[in-house]
Motif scaffolding. Structure first.
Motif, PDB file in Angstrom:
ATOM      1  N   ASP A  99      17.198  22.758  77.344  1.00  0.00           N
ATOM      2  CA  ASP A  99      16.740  22.529  75.980  1.00  0.00           C
ATOM      3  C   ASP A  99      17.753  23.076  74.976  1.00  0.00           C
ATOM      4  O   ASP A  99      18.068  22.432  73.980  1.00  0.00           O
ATOM      5  N   SER A 100      18.278  24.265  75.272  1.00  0.00           N
ATOM      6  CA  SER A 100      19.256  24.885  74.387  1.00  0.00           C
ATOM      7  C   SER A 100      20.513  24.015  74.293  1.00  0.00           C
ATOM      8  O   SER A 100      21.048  23.797  73.202  1.00  0.00           O
ATOM      9  N   ALA A 101      20.977  23.483  75.435  1.00  0.00           N
ATOM     10  CA  ALA A 101      22.174  22.638  75.446  1.00  0.00           C
ATOM     11  C   ALA A 101      21.950  21.375  74.606  1.00  0.00           C
ATOM     12  O   ALA A 101      22.813  20.948  73.848  1.00  0.00           O
ATOM     13  N   LYS A 102      20.751  20.816  74.747  1.00  0.00           N
ATOM     14  CA  LYS A 102      20.421  19.620  73.982  1.00  0.00           C
ATOM     15  C   LYS A 102      20.501  19.922  72.474  1.00  0.00           C
ATOM     16  O   LYS A 102      21.078  19.158  71.703  1.00  0.00           O
ATOM     17  N   LEU A 103      19.924  21.056  72.084  1.00  0.00           N
ATOM     18  CA  LEU A 103      19.973  21.450  70.674  1.00  0.00           C
ATOM     19  C   LEU A 103      21.408  21.697  70.214  1.00  0.00           C
ATOM     20  O   LEU A 103      21.790  21.320  69.116  1.00  0.00           O
ATOM     21  N   GLN A 104      22.213  22.343  71.092  1.00  0.00           N
ATOM     22  CA  GLN A 104      23.621  22.605  70.733  1.00  0.00           C
ATOM     23  C   GLN A 104      24.353  21.295  70.493  1.00  0.00           C
ATOM     24  O   GLN A 104      25.128  21.165  69.541  1.00  0.00           O
ATOM     25  N   GLN A 105      24.089  20.313  71.357  1.00  0.00           N
ATOM     26  CA  GLN A 105      24.760  19.014  71.216  1.00  0.00           C
ATOM     27  C   GLN A 105      24.331  18.302  69.941  1.00  0.00           C
ATOM     28  O   GLN A 105      25.149  17.788  69.190  1.00  0.00           O
ATOM     29  N   GLU A 106      23.003  18.298  69.688  1.00  0.00           N
ATOM     30  CA  GLU A 106      22.488  17.638  68.480  1.00  0.00           C
ATOM     31  C   GLU A 106      23.027  18.306  67.222  1.00  0.00           C
ATOM     32  O   GLU A 106      23.413  17.648  66.265  1.00  0.00           O
ATOM     33  N   ASP A 107      23.072  19.624  67.269  1.00  0.00           N
ATOM     34  CA  ASP A 107      23.531  20.408  66.143  1.00  0.00           C
ATOM     35  C   ASP A 107      24.996  20.099  65.819  1.00  0.00           C
ATOM     36  O   ASP A 107      25.362  19.903  64.661  1.00  0.00           O
ATOM     37  N   ALA A 108      25.823  20.041  66.866  1.00  0.00           N
ATOM     38  CA  ALA A 108      27.254  19.762  66.675  1.00  0.00           C
ATOM     39  C   ALA A 108      27.451  18.370  66.081  1.00  0.00           C
ATOM     40  O   ALA A 108      28.253  18.171  65.166  1.00  0.00           O
ATOM     41  N   GLU A 109      26.680  17.431  66.594  1.00  0.00           N
ATOM     42  CA  GLU A 109      26.778  16.054  66.117  1.00  0.00           C
ATOM     43  C   GLU A 109      26.385  15.970  64.634  1.00  0.00           C
ATOM     44  O   GLU A 109      27.076  15.371  63.818  1.00  0.00           O
ATOM     45  N   PHE A 110      25.276  16.615  64.320  1.00  0.00           N
ATOM     46  CA  PHE A 110      24.757  16.619  62.953  1.00  0.00           C
ATOM     47  C   PHE A 110      25.769  17.245  61.990  1.00  0.00           C
ATOM     48  O   PHE A 110      26.073  16.709  60.944  1.00  0.00           O
ATOM     49  N   LYS A 111      26.320  18.400  62.426  1.00  0.00           N
ATOM     50  CA  LYS A 111      27.268  19.114  61.553  1.00  0.00           C
ATOM     51  C   LYS A 111      28.532  18.310  61.360  1.00  0.00           C
ATOM     52  O   LYS A 111      29.066  18.248  60.256  1.00  0.00           O
ATOM     53  N   SER A 112      29.004  17.692  62.436  1.00  0.00           N
ATOM     54  CA  SER A 112      30.256  16.962  62.296  1.00  0.00           C
ATOM     55  C   SER A 112      30.073  15.781  61.347  1.00  0.00           C
ATOM     56  O   SER A 112      30.932  15.496  60.527  1.00  0.00           O
ATOM     57  N   LYS A 113      28.904  15.130  61.409  1.00  0.00           N
ATOM     58  CA  LYS A 113      28.623  14.030  60.479  1.00  0.00           C
ATOM     59  C   LYS A 113      28.574  14.538  59.044  1.00  0.00           C
ATOM     60  O   LYS A 113      29.136  13.941  58.136  1.00  0.00           O
ATOM     61  N   ARG A 114      27.868  15.672  58.855  1.00  0.00           N
ATOM     62  CA  ARG A 114      27.692  16.186  57.502  1.00  0.00           C
ATOM     63  C   ARG A 114      29.031  16.628  56.904  1.00  0.00           C
ATOM     64  O   ARG A 114      29.336  16.328  55.761  1.00  0.00           O
ATOM     65  N   HIS A 115      29.814  17.349  57.737  1.00  0.00           N
ATOM     66  CA  HIS A 115      31.088  17.839  57.223  1.00  0.00           C
ATOM     67  C   HIS A 115      32.032  16.687  56.872  1.00  0.00           C
ATOM     68  O   HIS A 115      32.774  16.749  55.905  1.00  0.00           O
ATOM     69  N   LYS A 116      31.971  15.634  57.680  1.00  0.00           N
ATOM     70  CA  LYS A 116      32.806  14.464  57.424  1.00  0.00           C
ATOM     71  C   LYS A 116      32.432  13.864  56.063  1.00  0.00           C
ATOM     72  O   LYS A 116      33.281  13.567  55.238  1.00  0.00           O
ATOM     73  N   ARG A 117      31.097  13.740  55.881  1.00  0.00           N
ATOM     74  CA  ARG A 117      30.591  13.164  54.638  1.00  0.00           C
ATOM     75  C   ARG A 117      31.023  14.019  53.447  1.00  0.00           C
ATOM     76  O   ARG A 117      31.391  13.517  52.408  1.00  0.00           O
ATOM     77  N   GLU A 118      30.968  15.347  53.642  1.00  0.00           N
ATOM     78  CA  GLU A 118      31.280  16.250  52.527  1.00  0.00           C
ATOM     79  C   GLU A 118      32.767  16.564  52.459  1.00  0.00           C
ATOM     80  O   GLU A 118      33.203  17.309  51.576  1.00  0.00           O
ATOM     81  N   GLY A 119      33.531  16.039  53.418  1.00  0.00           N
ATOM     82  CA  GLY A 119      34.976  16.252  53.420  1.00  0.00           C
ATOM     83  C   GLY A 119      35.391  17.696  53.559  1.00  0.00           C
ATOM     84  O   GLY A 119      36.287  18.185  52.895  1.00  0.00           O
ATOM     85  N   ARG A 120      34.654  18.464  54.433  1.00  0.00           N
ATOM     86  CA  ARG A 120      35.027  19.880  54.620  1.00  0.00           C
ATOM     87  C   ARG A 120      34.852  20.292  56.077  1.00  0.00           C
ATOM     88  O   ARG A 120      34.363  19.511  56.896  1.00  0.00           O
TER      89      ARG A 120
END
Ligand SMILES: [Zn+2]
Length: 468
Positions: A99-120
């Motif tokens: 469960d923790s690994a699943k959350l880590q993966q989702e979290d990384a994906e979410f952050k990478s999308k957000r940072h890309k959008r925000e350009g940071r």
């Protein structure tokens, strides 16, 4: 005699339990936990202070992520030794790590999308700390042990696991080092449980040890005395039923969910609540409950009697384990009062969010909190009386009743910790206070020293002690 003990986590903070013990012939870790406090989370990304392939073994006290949550990273970086813990901890840890690994993966994906959008770029890499594959790769390393059995870990190093009474399968571990014809016993308290908790046995007491590491999560506090959980629960259920609403209970999957089932079963057997539909809507809680069922040897006396009389809290009339998301959604169309136990415990994710959407604006429903709500979580906002909350991207007015029962803690409080360590008949050479916020750990250290005159220290992160 020279043994080196290094405090690599849960030292003047609560999470990230990790202690390195080095003797002439062996190097072992006791616990390998995830840092969960925001201010220390960056340590999860630090390289291990010792190269993982040089470690002989990990001794694991229990399945909470702040004790086991870095094992996949350790294995990924080369650890090939055994992970010793009880069979129940083995099974529950594997569920928790996936469960923790699943959350880590989702979290990384979410952050990478957000940072890309925000350009940071964020402070941590946008890759998961570990993956589902890393979590799966730890399974062959587990080596289950029995309580009370002396296990030879390495040359001159033995360990014995004892029931900690904290969560199902949890342990206190006594490590015995035999070196140059001398012998030293080092006792790791793990998380110290409480007397008379439902389902599980009481924490083990010890007569002697040369060195003790004792947790101090609640080392400066006393739990509310005998708040009567059954009475409060009965009151809330009966009044909500009269009002015609539902009771949504956000719950942790390990121990708390099973404890709630135990109390509901008790109230039903005593005819103090009517037969209602009870849904356990958390795949993780469901899987962990299966582990409970497979290990009746860990039940305390009352629980064993219930099971023997076919009154198990895990299959009382009206109890439904919810398997699919569709089944989960269907609960919202049921007329009449239902009790819904769902994860996550602090409402940060999981199916509980859908049940909050369906109930939080209904004045006849109740949201019942039975666990700690960390700062910044949706659960905390709700218990602090927010008038409006944002769930799954939409705002909802809070009209449901908000209730809290505080009596469920799985950790000993100050007096219970003192009672546990007072089992020692002889002064240990030194006591190390761990697993508590700096202020709390120091306060408990002073309290303990005043009461016993024993040598007490409160090691900081990275500190080393030489045990003689
Ligand atoms: Zn714990």
């Amino acid at each position: 005699m020279q043994i080196r003990l290094s405090f690599m986590g849960a030292a003047r903070n609560v999470t990230g339990s990790r202690y390195l013990l080095e003797t002439d012939n062996a190097k072992i870790l006791v616990d390998c936990g995830l840092y969960q406090e925001r201010e220390f989370r960056h340590r999860n990304w630090d390289p291990f202070p010792i190269s993982p392939h040089t470690l002989d073994a990990v001794l694991l006290t229990h399945a909470h992520l702040d004790h086991c949550g870095l094992l996949p990273k350790l294995a990924h970086e080369g650890f090939q030794g055994k992970i010793y813990c009880t069979a129940a901890t083995t099974e529950i840890t594997q569920i928790m790590l996936l469960d923790s690994a699943k959350l880590q993966q989702e979290d990384a994906e979410f952050k990478s999308k957000r940072h890309k959008r925000e350009g940071r770029r964020g402070p941590f890499p946008e890759v998961p700390l570990y993956t589902i594959d890393d979590a799966t790769a730890t399974s062959p390393l587990f080596s289950p042990v029995k309580y009370g059995e002396v296990v030879r870990i390495a040359s001159g190093l033995e360990a014995t696991f004892y029931d900690a009474g904290h969560v199902f399968g949890s342990s206190m571990i006594k490590v015995t080092v035999n070196q140059n014809e001398e012998k030293r016993a080092i006792l790791f308290s793990g998380d110290v449980g409480r007397q008379d908790k439902p389902i599980i046995k009481d924490p083990t007491l010890f007569n002697e040890a040369d060195y003790v590491l004792i947790e101090s999560t609640y080392g400066d506090r006393l739990h509310e005395s005998s708040e009567n959980i059954s009475n409060r629960l009965a009151e809330i259920i009966n009044s909500t039923r009269r009002a015609g609403g539902n009771i949504v209970i956000p719950s942790f999957a390990l121990e708390r969910a099973q404890e709630i089932m135990w109390y509901l079963n008790e109230l039903l057997l005593a005819d103090r609540i009517p037969h209602l539909m009870v849904f356990v809507d958390s795949p993780m809680a469901m899987n962990i409950t299966e582990v409970f069922k497979h290990h009746p040897e860990l039940f305390d006396k009352d629980m064993s009697i219930l099971v023997r009389r076919h009154n198990s809290p895990f299959n009382f009339p009206g109890l439904t384990m919810v398997h699919t998301v569709d089944e989960s959604k269907a609960i919202n169309h049921i007329a009449g009062t239902a009790i819904i136990i769902a994860g996550s415990g602090m409402c940060t994710g999981g199916r509980v969010k859908h049940h909050l959407v369906a109930n939080i604006s209904r004045k006849e429903s109740v949201i019942l909190f039975v666990g700690y709500q960390a700062v910044g979580t949706l659960g905390r906002h709700i218990v602090e009386g927010a008038k409006k909350v944002r769930i799954l991207g939409r705002n909802y007015p809070v009209r449901a009743g908000i209730a809290q029962i505080h009596g469920f803690s799985a950790h000993a409080d100050r007096d219970e910790l003192f009672k546990w360590i007072s089992g020692l008949k002889k002064a240990p050479r030194r006591v190390f206070i761990t697993h508590g916020e700096a202020k709390t750990a120091k306060s408990f250290g002073e309290f303990l020293h005043k009461k016993t005159r024993w040598e007490v220290s409160v090691p900081e992160y990275g500190a080393e002690a030489f045990l003689e």
